[in-house]
Design a protein around this motif. Structure first.
Motif, PDB file in Angstrom:
ATOM      1  N   THR A  79       0.878  -1.164  -0.075  1.00 46.27           N
ATOM      2  CA  THR A  79       0.011   0.122   0.028  1.00 46.27           C
ATOM      3  C   THR A  79       0.684   1.144  -0.020  1.00 46.27           C
ATOM      4  O   THR A  79       1.966   0.954   0.372  1.00 46.27           O
ATOM      5  CB  THR A  79      -1.021   0.068   1.368  1.00 46.27           C
ATOM      6  N   THR A  80       0.459   2.242  -0.585  1.00 47.48           N
ATOM      7  CA  THR A  80       0.973   3.640  -0.467  1.00 47.48           C
ATOM      8  C   THR A  80       0.212   4.505   0.704  1.00 47.48           C
ATOM      9  O   THR A  80      -1.027   4.642   0.370  1.00 47.48           O
ATOM     10  CB  THR A  80       1.149   4.514  -1.938  1.00 47.48           C
ATOM     11  N   MET A  81       0.777   4.904   1.690  1.00 48.87           N
ATOM     12  CA  MET A  81       0.142   5.505   2.588  1.00 48.87           C
ATOM     13  C   MET A  81       0.432   6.975   2.350  1.00 48.87           C
ATOM     14  O   MET A  81       1.563   7.544   2.310  1.00 48.87           O
ATOM     15  CB  MET A  81       0.539   5.420   3.979  1.00 48.87           C
ATOM     16  N   LEU A  82      -0.467   8.078   2.335  1.00 48.23           N
ATOM     17  CA  LEU A  82      -0.470   9.441   2.016  1.00 48.23           C
ATOM     18  C   LEU A  82      -0.408  10.426   3.117  1.00 48.23           C
ATOM     19  O   LEU A  82      -1.508  10.476   3.914  1.00 48.23           O
ATOM     20  CB  LEU A  82      -1.381   9.765   1.121  1.00 48.23           C
ATOM     21  N   LEU A  83       0.663  11.223   3.337  1.00 48.27           N
ATOM     22  CA  LEU A  83       0.770  12.009   4.258  1.00 48.27           C
ATOM     23  C   LEU A  83       0.509  13.325   3.582  1.00 48.27           C
ATOM     24  O   LEU A  83       1.240  13.930   3.043  1.00 48.27           O
ATOM     25  CB  LEU A  83       2.171  11.999   5.219  1.00 48.27           C
ATOM     26  N   PHE A  84      -0.644  13.820   3.647  1.00 50.36           N
ATOM     27  CA  PHE A  84      -1.157  15.121   2.875  1.00 50.36           C
ATOM     28  C   PHE A  84      -1.005  16.245   3.983  1.00 50.36           C
ATOM     29  O   PHE A  84      -1.893  16.263   5.142  1.00 50.36           O
ATOM     30  CB  PHE A  84      -2.866  15.171   2.531  1.00 50.36           C
ATOM     31  N   ARG A  85      -0.049  17.018   3.918  1.00 53.94           N
ATOM     32  CA  ARG A  85       0.381  17.997   4.917  1.00 53.94           C
ATOM     33  C   ARG A  85      -0.168  19.292   4.802  1.00 53.94           C
ATOM     34  O   ARG A  85       0.010  19.908   3.511  1.00 53.94           O
ATOM     35  CB  ARG A  85       1.915  18.079   5.255  1.00 53.94           C
ATOM     36  N   HIS A  86      -0.814  19.846   5.759  1.00 55.05           N
ATOM     37  CA  HIS A  86      -1.325  21.217   5.327  1.00 55.05           C
ATOM     38  C   HIS A  86      -1.042  22.090   6.694  1.00 55.05           C
ATOM     39  O   HIS A  86      -0.706  21.398   7.758  1.00 55.05           O
ATOM     40  CB  HIS A  86      -2.885  20.941   5.324  1.00 55.05           C
ATOM     41  N   GLU A  87      -1.187  23.446   6.637  1.00 54.27           N
ATOM     42  CA  GLU A  87      -1.075  24.106   8.040  1.00 54.27           C
ATOM     43  C   GLU A  87      -2.229  23.819   8.958  1.00 54.27           C
ATOM     44  O   GLU A  87      -1.745  23.895  10.189  1.00 54.27           O
ATOM     45  CB  GLU A  87      -1.756  25.622   7.633  1.00 54.27           C
ATOM     46  N   LYS A  88      -3.163  23.149   8.891  1.00 59.71           N
ATOM     47  CA  LYS A  88      -4.164  22.400   9.890  1.00 59.71           C
ATOM     48  C   LYS A  88      -3.506  21.142  10.291  1.00 59.71           C
ATOM     49  O   LYS A  88      -4.140  20.786  11.323  1.00 59.71           O
ATOM     50  CB  LYS A  88      -5.428  22.396   9.044  1.00 59.71           C
TER      51      LYS A  88
END
Length: 139
Positions: free
Chosen positions: A15-24
């Motif tokens: 699997t590919t785990m996605l770390l979507f990083r935002h200011e929140k």
């Protein structure tokens, strides 16, 4: 004397785990109630056939999460072992340039920070990645 039984080879899943990083924070979504890690908070997963293509992932994240990504990059793959299979996890981290407010209207998603942790659990490999990002081990 009795001989030890040879170990069964366990199947491998990827699997590919996605770390979507935002200011929140980092985007987490709640898994369905049944199955492995049922009801726990999890990083979005990108399932694909064959090698990961960043252009395809960028399009997919726009279509499925309405997110515009910048600077996506792969991190070191690691393995998490269950009793009946091995899971090869390839983390990918990306900055989110645009996060539509409608994304958070869904009750099964949240922006994670150490200060705002979900009430229910997070699986060990996900917590490991979140801790690495929060401790600046991954920048």
């Amino acid at each position: 004397y009795p001989q030890a039984k040879p170990r069964k080879t366990m199947p491998e899943r990827q699997t590919t785990m996605l770390l979507f990083r935002h200011e929140k924070g980092i985007l987490l979504e709640k898994r369905p109630g049944s199955g492995i890690w049922g009801g726990l908070w999890w990083l979005p997963e990108y399932l694909q056939e064959g090698p990961l293509e960043l252009e395809q992932l960028t399009r997919w994240s726009r279509e499925n999460y309405n997110l515009l990504l910048s600077n996506p990059r792969l991190l070191t793959t690691f393995r998490h072992t269950f009793s009946h299979f091995h899971l090869q996890i390839t983390p990918l981290i990306a900055e989110v340039r645009f996060a539509d407010g409608r994304l958070m209207e869904a009750t099964e998603m949240l922006w994670y920070t150490r200060r705002k942790q979900p009430a229910c659990g997070i699986p060990a490999p996900v917590q490991r990645l979140l801790d690495d990002v929060e401790s600046k081990a991954i920048s």
